[in-house]
Design an enzyme around this catalytic site. Structure first.
Site, PDB file in Angstrom:
ATOM      1  N   ASN A   1      40.679  88.006  51.233  1.00 45.58           N
ATOM      2  CA  ASN A   1      42.077  88.390  51.426  1.00 45.58           C
ATOM      3  C   ASN A   1      42.243  89.822  51.921  1.00 45.58           C
ATOM      4  O   ASN A   1      43.245  90.158  52.550  1.00 45.58           O
ATOM      5  CB  ASN A   1      42.863  88.220  50.121  1.00 45.58           C
ATOM      6  CG  ASN A   1      42.316  89.078  48.997  1.00 45.58           C
ATOM      7  OD1 ASN A   1      41.134  89.013  48.660  1.00 45.58           O
ATOM      8  ND2 ASN A   1      43.162  89.901  48.402  1.00 45.58           N
TER       9      ASN A   1
ATOM     10  N   GLN B   1      43.291  81.851  51.459  1.00 41.24           N
ATOM     11  CA  GLN B   1      43.509  82.477  52.766  1.00 41.24           C
ATOM     12  C   GLN B   1      43.009  81.615  53.926  1.00 41.24           C
ATOM     13  O   GLN B   1      43.238  81.955  55.084  1.00 41.24           O
ATOM     14  CB  GLN B   1      42.810  83.840  52.806  1.00 41.24           C
ATOM     15  CG  GLN B   1      43.349  84.851  51.818  1.00 41.24           C
ATOM     16  CD  GLN B   1      44.728  85.373  52.170  1.00 41.24           C
ATOM     17  OE1 GLN B   1      45.172  85.283  53.312  1.00 41.24           O
ATOM     18  NE2 GLN B   1      45.422  85.921  51.190  1.00 41.24           N
TER      19      GLN B   1
ATOM     20  N   SER C   1      47.361  77.960  47.738  1.00 42.38           N
ATOM     21  CA  SER C   1      48.669  78.501  47.384  1.00 42.38           C
ATOM     22  C   SER C   1      49.707  78.159  48.438  1.00 42.38           C
ATOM     23  O   SER C   1      49.402  78.159  49.632  1.00 42.38           O
ATOM     24  CB  SER C   1      48.575  80.024  47.227  1.00 42.38           C
ATOM     25  OG  SER C   1      49.834  80.591  46.953  1.00 42.38           O
ATOM     26  N   GLY C   2      50.937  77.909  48.010  1.00 42.94           N
ATOM     27  CA  GLY C   2      52.002  77.554  48.935  1.00 42.94           C
ATOM     28  C   GLY C   2      52.463  78.697  49.806  1.00 42.94           C
ATOM     29  O   GLY C   2      52.652  78.542  51.025  1.00 42.94           O
ATOM     30  N   HIS C   3      52.636  79.880  49.218  1.00 44.52           N
ATOM     31  CA  HIS C   3      53.290  80.960  49.976  1.00 44.52           C
ATOM     32  C   HIS C   3      52.363  81.655  50.955  1.00 44.52           C
ATOM     33  O   HIS C   3      52.795  82.557  51.685  1.00 44.52           O
ATOM     34  CB  HIS C   3      53.938  81.968  49.021  1.00 44.52           C
ATOM     35  CG  HIS C   3      52.992  82.864  48.296  1.00 44.52           C
ATOM     36  ND1 HIS C   3      52.812  84.177  48.640  1.00 44.52           N
ATOM     37  CD2 HIS C   3      52.193  82.647  47.233  1.00 44.52           C
ATOM     38  CE1 HIS C   3      51.945  84.735  47.819  1.00 44.52           C
ATOM     39  NE2 HIS C   3      51.555  83.824  46.951  1.00 44.52           N
TER      40      HIS C   3
ATOM     41  N   THR D   1      57.214  70.417  33.587  1.00 44.69           N
ATOM     42  CA  THR D   1      57.947  69.626  34.576  1.00 44.69           C
ATOM     43  C   THR D   1      57.681  70.156  35.986  1.00 44.69           C
ATOM     44  O   THR D   1      57.855  71.344  36.262  1.00 44.69           O
ATOM     45  CB  THR D   1      59.456  69.671  34.289  1.00 44.69           C
ATOM     46  OG1 THR D   1      59.691  69.154  32.984  1.00 44.69           O
ATOM     47  CG2 THR D   1      60.231  68.855  35.308  1.00 44.69           C
TER      48      THR D   1
ATOM     49  N   CYS E   1      48.096  91.987  45.124  1.00 47.57           N
ATOM     50  CA  CYS E   1      47.928  91.658  43.714  1.00 47.57           C
ATOM     51  C   CYS E   1      47.420  92.843  42.907  1.00 47.57           C
ATOM     52  O   CYS E   1      47.618  92.907  41.703  1.00 47.57           O
ATOM     53  CB  CYS E   1      46.970  90.483  43.559  1.00 47.57           C
ATOM     54  SG  CYS E   1      47.518  89.010  44.428  1.00 47.57           S
TER      55      CYS E   1
END
Length: 367
Positions: free
Chosen positions: A148, A176, A193-195, A231, A313
């Site tokens: 990253n 990545q 990861s989605g974002h 959920t 991060c």
């Protein structure tokens, strides 16, 4: 003037297609996907479609488990080491993301032995060192697909072969690389990861090869295949699924575009030195340094460009980059390094303008 966004390793803009896929599940179709009535079944069907869309970019013979983030997925995956009877060693590359590195170091306080493998000045793991450290006590080996901070692409296929030869599981942090480059087909556990792929924040996934037992990390109702409680959000799942589908469709187009941006940037930053490998690198990541610069001052001066001094991060921790330190860079060189991240929605004009602003501020600081 709007800010030029060149920090696509930290996060990416939400793709219009992902937003469109999410909106129905944020408005009228608000059913709980774990309910048995019609609205619940509709929501569950959306989750199922999203799971299939994500799985389409991953190897066959495994299951996709939705999580709240890639960090959660990595923590969940590492739990598999606990089920490797008689094995108490975890091996990681020293340039791993904190989600892997710090979790593995924590396991070192929990009756496991954590081994950190060095890299060469290009950021590539030394395979001979890895092979020498693996043995009958190794439970799990972890390696990033694309780093990253410096964009280095590790030889994950070769690492996996060595891990399997020693009887260990292979965990690949593909955050990545997912949706951008080929995914290693023989890994046992893959986190994403989605974002990072123009999807929403707040959702990640762990791919688990069939036959591997993962103990729950979060206990409760066991909604996600009995492994992950809580959920699920149909909206977030749908957004991630749509983003994965768009990546699959635009794979070559995106890579060609990002490579053009990177080539342009390299020419414009000719006075800078590239950190990490030039040959084994994802082109959307350009980590460069210019000796004598104070990057903190540079970033405060260049307010028209969003770029990074390292991993988002770790930026609030005050810690110097462990990745750049692992390459052998001195503290002063680390403090003179910046990371530029190019993405789908950037333009050549933005890169040219950003380079002008950054170079102008750098020259003024060094004069």
């Amino acid at each position: 003037m709007s800010v030029i966004y060149l920090d696509n390793q930290a996060t990416t803009p939400l793709a219009p297609e992902a937003l469109e896929a999410m909106l129905p599940w944020l408005k009228d179709n608000f059913g709980n996907p774990h309910s048995s009535h019609v609205m619940g079944r509709q929501a569950a069907a959306a989750v199922k479609v999203a799971r299939e869309q994500v799985a389409a970019l991953l190897p066959p013979g495994g299951q996709v488990i939705f999580t709240g983030s890639a960090t959660e997925a990595i923590n969940l995956a590492m739990g598999a080491a606990r089920n490797r009877q008689g094995r108490d060693q975890i091996a990681i590359i020293d340039t791993e993301h904190a989600a892997v590195r710090d979790t593995a170091l924590w396991y070192g306080t929990q009756d496991f032995h954590t081994k950190r493998l060095p890299v060469d000045p290009q950021g590539l793991v030394k395979l001979e060192d890895l092979e020498a450290c693996l043995g009958r006590k190794t439970a799990l080996v972890a390696a990033m697909l694309v780093n990253n901070e410096i964009g280095t692409i590790q030889p994950v296929d070769q690492i996996t072969e060595l891990a399997h030869r020693a009887g260990a599981l292979m965990l690949c942090d593909a955050v990545q690389g997912f949706g951008r480059i080929d995914i290693p087909q023989e890994a046992d556990l893959i986190a994403l990861s989605g974002h990072k792929i123009y999807g929403p924040k707040g959702i990640g996934a762990l791919w688990v090869r069939d036959g591997i037992d993962i103990p729950p990390l979060i206990h409760g109702g066991g909604q996600e295949q009995g492994i992950r409680s809580g959920t699920l959000s149909p909206a977030l799942c749908a957004g991630l699924g749509a983003a994965a589908t768009i990546c699959a469709k635009r794979w070559q187009e995106d890579m060609h575009h990002v490579a053009n941006l990177a080539e342009t940037a390299r020419g414009l930053f000719g006075a800078w030195t590239v950190n990490g490998s030039l040959d084994h690198r994802y082109p959307g990541n350009l980590n460069i340094r210019r000796d004598g610069l104070d990057v903190g001052r540079l970033m405060s001066t260049v307010r028209g460009v969003a770029f990074s001094a390292g991993s988002a991060c770790a930026s609030g921790s005050g810690r110097p980059s462990h990745v750049l330190a692992a390459l052998g860079l001195e503290p002063a060189q680390i403090k003179s390094s910046i990371r530029l991240g190019f993405g789908r929605y950037n333009t050549i004009e933005e890169v040219e303008r950003a380079a002008h602003l950054i170079n102008e501020a750098a020259e003024e600081q060094l004069s």
